[in-house]
Design a protein around this motif. Sequence first.
Motif, short mmCIF file in Angstrom:
data_model
loop_
_atom_site.label_atom_id
_atom_site.label_comp_id
_atom_site.label_asym_id
_atom_site.label_seq_id
_atom_site.Cartn_x
_atom_site.Cartn_y
_atom_site.Cartn_z
N GLU A 217 -0.45 8.52 20.46
CA GLU A 217 -0.28 8.53 19.01
C GLU A 217 0.01 7.10 18.54
OE1 GLU A 217 -0.87 10.82 16.96
OE2 GLU A 217 -0.52 12.78 17.90
N ASP A 218 -0.56 6.72 17.40
CA ASP A 218 -0.27 5.41 16.83
C ASP A 218 1.22 5.27 16.53
OD1 ASP A 218 -2.96 4.90 16.89
OD2 ASP A 218 -3.28 5.05 14.73
N TYR A 219 1.70 4.05 16.62
CA TYR A 219 3.10 3.80 16.27
C TYR A 219 3.38 4.23 14.84
CZ TYR A 219 7.41 1.26 15.24
OH TYR A 219 8.68 0.93 14.85
N ALA A 224 6.26 7.83 11.22
CA ALA A 224 6.21 8.76 10.10
C ALA A 224 6.86 10.10 10.46
CB ALA A 224 4.76 8.98 9.67
N ALA A 225 6.70 10.51 11.70
CA ALA A 225 7.28 11.78 12.16
C ALA A 225 8.76 11.66 12.50
CB ALA A 225 6.51 12.31 13.36
N LEU A 239 8.28 17.88 14.92
CA LEU A 239 7.08 18.64 14.58
C LEU A 239 5.80 18.01 15.13
CD1 LEU A 239 7.91 19.56 10.87
CD2 LEU A 239 8.18 20.98 12.92
N MET A 240 5.83 16.73 15.46
CA MET A 240 4.62 16.06 15.93
C MET A 240 4.23 16.56 17.32
SD MET A 240 3.95 11.95 16.48
CE MET A 240 4.69 11.90 18.11
N ALA A 245 7.51 14.76 24.05
CA ALA A 245 8.16 13.46 24.12
C ALA A 245 7.12 12.35 24.23
CB ALA A 245 9.12 13.41 25.30
N PHE A 246 7.34 11.27 23.51
CA PHE A 246 6.43 10.12 23.55
C PHE A 246 7.22 8.86 23.86
CE2 PHE A 246 3.58 13.02 21.59
CZ PHE A 246 2.30 12.53 21.84
#
Length: 290
Positions: A217-219, A224-225, A239-240, A245-246
């Motif tokens: 996912e883009d930073y 935003a999430a 919710l993303m 976990a990222f």
Amino acid sequence: MLVGYLPCYEGGNFASYSSKLDFTKMTHLNLAFGNPPKCDGVCTAKSNMDFGIKGESDADVDSFVTAAHAAGVKVLISIGGGGGDQLILQFYNAGLSDALVASLDKYVIAHKLDGVDVDIEDPSNMGAPFGVFVKTVVDKFRPRGLLITAAVAKYMQDSMPDSALHQFDFINVMNYASYAGALTQMEFYSINKKVPKNEIVLGVPFFGSNTSDTKEEDYATILAAYPNAWKVDMVGGGLMDDGQAFNYVGEDTMAKETLLGKQYGGIMIWQLLSDAPAPHSLLKVIQKNF
């Protein structure tokens, strides 16, 4: 050096990006990715080897190059790319390096580019043919003062001939994990591979990967999430992407990695369009500490 990759698949075009990008402290921009078409069957000397950047017109490319040059930034065409490298190696594995590089030269001349970035990421298709290809690129462009760089990572070095590694003007080390990983990779290239420190550029991510390394996912999307994501290097439970976990590089770690890169040849960014807006832009963190 401050090197940024600019991809062609983010919904805009290079002409529009030229008025939006912040060129502050930027030294090199790599247009990603330029490649020839896929061969219809076995590649031969009669195959189409014309280079192009998918979705970008010649006018788009020229407009961007003009703007970057006006800002004092060199522009390279990055060839290959994850997956796209198959479009390059299909020719050099067929012994067609000379013809392919001649076609690449036409593109470089036509668009007044400053060099070529070799982004071949498939270790199973390197070896001697890759070495021949790199030598052909160097022999074509270096006498004219053009740059030849490469995107590299420790996982591919057993397959890349050292003779090829040491022909690049500088290398962009794709370390998209932790600060500890950055330290390890930079020492690997400077100590084990004996690349001069000023020719080793530390790659940093403007994206995050899930723990299984199956999704990115883009930073900007992560922030935003998770509005406080800039404070840490890992988020999850929201919710993303069903709460996965990222891992990524937040502001404090980005500042540390920038200072590390300054001890070597600089910083490379993959990729500029994934950044978040102010006040939590990672590019601003790099520029502040560079």
